[in-house]
Motif scaffolding. Sequence first.
Motif, PDB file in Angstrom:
ATOM      1  N   THR A  54       0.831  -1.204   0.000  1.00  0.00           N
ATOM      2  CA  THR A  54       0.000   0.000   0.000  1.00  0.00           C
ATOM      3  C   THR A  54       0.869   1.258   0.000  1.00  0.00           C
ATOM      4  O   THR A  54       0.590   2.224  -0.724  1.00  0.00           O
ATOM      5  N   LEU A  55       1.933   1.263   0.791  1.00  0.00           N
ATOM      6  CA  LEU A  55       2.833   2.416   0.829  1.00  0.00           C
ATOM      7  C   LEU A  55       3.534   2.606  -0.509  1.00  0.00           C
ATOM      8  O   LEU A  55       3.721   3.744  -0.974  1.00  0.00           O
ATOM      9  N   ASP A  56       3.933   1.492  -1.139  1.00  0.00           N
ATOM     10  CA  ASP A  56       4.560   1.594  -2.462  1.00  0.00           C
ATOM     11  C   ASP A  56       3.584   2.163  -3.482  1.00  0.00           C
ATOM     12  O   ASP A  56       3.960   2.971  -4.342  1.00  0.00           O
ATOM     13  N   ALA A  57       2.319   1.732  -3.395  1.00  0.00           N
ATOM     14  CA  ALA A  57       1.310   2.250  -4.322  1.00  0.00           C
ATOM     15  C   ALA A  57       1.125   3.746  -4.121  1.00  0.00           C
ATOM     16  O   ALA A  57       1.029   4.516  -5.088  1.00  0.00           O
ATOM     17  N   LEU A  58       1.096   4.191  -2.868  1.00  0.00           N
ATOM     18  CA  LEU A  58       0.964   5.619  -2.584  1.00  0.00           C
ATOM     19  C   LEU A  58       2.154   6.399  -3.118  1.00  0.00           C
ATOM     20  O   LEU A  58       2.002   7.479  -3.704  1.00  0.00           O
ATOM     21  N   LYS A  59       3.359   5.836  -2.959  1.00  0.00           N
ATOM     22  CA  LYS A  59       4.559   6.486  -3.466  1.00  0.00           C
ATOM     23  C   LYS A  59       4.509   6.577  -4.991  1.00  0.00           C
ATOM     24  O   LYS A  59       4.837   7.623  -5.586  1.00  0.00           O
ATOM     25  N   ASN A  60       4.088   5.495  -5.644  1.00  0.00           N
ATOM     26  CA  ASN A  60       4.004   5.508  -7.108  1.00  0.00           C
ATOM     27  C   ASN A  60       2.988   6.523  -7.598  1.00  0.00           C
ATOM     28  O   ASN A  60       3.208   7.211  -8.601  1.00  0.00           O
ATOM     29  N   VAL A  61       1.849   6.624  -6.893  1.00  0.00           N
ATOM     30  CA  VAL A  61       0.843   7.603  -7.285  1.00  0.00           C
ATOM     31  C   VAL A  61       1.388   9.015  -7.138  1.00  0.00           C
ATOM     32  O   VAL A  61       1.200   9.869  -8.014  1.00  0.00           O
ATOM     33  N   GLU A  63       4.522  10.031  -7.246  1.00  0.00           N
ATOM     34  CA  GLU A  63       5.494  10.277  -8.296  1.00  0.00           C
ATOM     35  C   GLU A  63       4.805  10.425  -9.654  1.00  0.00           C
ATOM     36  O   GLU A  63       5.196  11.254 -10.479  1.00  0.00           O
ATOM     37  N   GLY A  64       3.761   9.603  -9.885  1.00  0.00           N
ATOM     38  CA  GLY A  64       3.036   9.698 -11.148  1.00  0.00           C
ATOM     39  C   GLY A  64       2.347  11.032 -11.314  1.00  0.00           C
ATOM     40  O   GLY A  64       2.356  11.623 -12.398  1.00  0.00           O
ATOM     41  N   ASP A  68       3.300  13.281 -14.407  1.00  0.00           N
ATOM     42  CA  ASP A  68       2.315  13.378 -15.474  1.00  0.00           C
ATOM     43  C   ASP A  68       1.580  14.709 -15.506  1.00  0.00           C
ATOM     44  O   ASP A  68       1.018  15.079 -16.537  1.00  0.00           O
ATOM     45  N   LEU A  69       1.551  15.428 -14.398  1.00  0.00           N
ATOM     46  CA  LEU A  69       0.862  16.715 -14.399  1.00  0.00           C
ATOM     47  C   LEU A  69       1.726  17.838 -14.945  1.00  0.00           C
ATOM     48  O   LEU A  69       1.200  18.884 -15.349  1.00  0.00           O
ATOM     49  N   ARG A  70       3.040  17.646 -14.963  1.00  0.00           N
ATOM     50  CA  ARG A  70       3.931  18.729 -15.361  1.00  0.00           C
ATOM     51  C   ARG A  70       3.607  19.229 -16.766  1.00  0.00           C
ATOM     52  O   ARG A  70       3.452  20.438 -16.999  1.00  0.00           O
ATOM     53  N   THR A  71       3.478  18.314 -17.720  1.00  0.00           N
ATOM     54  CA  THR A  71       3.263  18.726 -19.107  1.00  0.00           C
ATOM     55  C   THR A  71       1.886  19.330 -19.343  1.00  0.00           C
ATOM     56  O   THR A  71       1.790  20.428 -19.903  1.00  0.00           O
ATOM     57  N   PRO A  72       0.779  18.667 -18.934  1.00  0.00           N
ATOM     58  CA  PRO A  72      -0.525  19.289 -19.193  1.00  0.00           C
ATOM     59  C   PRO A  72      -0.721  20.614 -18.477  1.00  0.00           C
ATOM     60  O   PRO A  72      -1.370  21.516 -19.012  1.00  0.00           O
ATOM     61  N   LEU A  73      -0.151  20.775 -17.279  1.00  0.00           N
ATOM     62  CA  LEU A  73      -0.272  22.058 -16.593  1.00  0.00           C
ATOM     63  C   LEU A  73       0.503  23.143 -17.325  1.00  0.00           C
ATOM     64  O   LEU A  73       0.047  24.295 -17.413  1.00  0.00           O
TER      65      LEU A  73
END
Length: 222
Positions: A54-61, A63-64, A68-73
């Motif tokens: 669960t912690l790894d999933a939170l970390k991946n989210v 980082e994602g 992923d928000l850098r370009t569209p923003l």
Amino acid sequence: PGVLVLRRLEAVNRSVGRVISGNASERLPAIGFGREFDELADTLNRMLHRQEATLDALKNVSEGIAHDLRTPLARLRNRLEELQAEMDDPARRQEQVDVALAEIDQITSLFEALLALARLEGGKPAQPPALLDIRALIGMIEGLYRPVIEDEGGALRVEDGTSGDDPLMVRGDNSLLIQALSNLLENAIVHGGDRPGVAIRLARPDGMVTVAIADRGPGIPP
């Protein structure tokens, strides 16, 4: 025997202390002294394994989202700056508003996709797939990315190898499909060379719908 029990319990306490300190990969040692104690240690270790996932999933989210928000923003900011510059041209102003709204819709889909991935990686069941029109989805993606690729001096084309213009229904997760295609197109823009030529290819061999993103970049090593 009493000294041995104390030593083993102390080893367990040290492992628990490391877990509390943030070492998510720590596991409890075998306690011994009977099957019940060993089953307790095994159950606690399975709980720790799930917690680590669960912690790894939170970390991946996290980082994602940052990646992923850098370009569209950045694109959304550019559109708003262009909108500001086109205040005296109603037609251009409306065009920029439409593009900015499409960027916001993509950002919303990105969050939905990341949350869906977090549920999957955390061991929770995925949302059941729904029927969606893949041809319409590709049309939306094309409209969003065509101006971006053309701004880079390139061209985006859709090659529809299926027959007819009717809705082409498939089962899937709309947000995850949008994010997958967006990631591939972003990579094509970055790695497709100068004046990137990008194609979205839709086919239906043997009744199986396939979507491919092609570019003139160096490709991915095996």
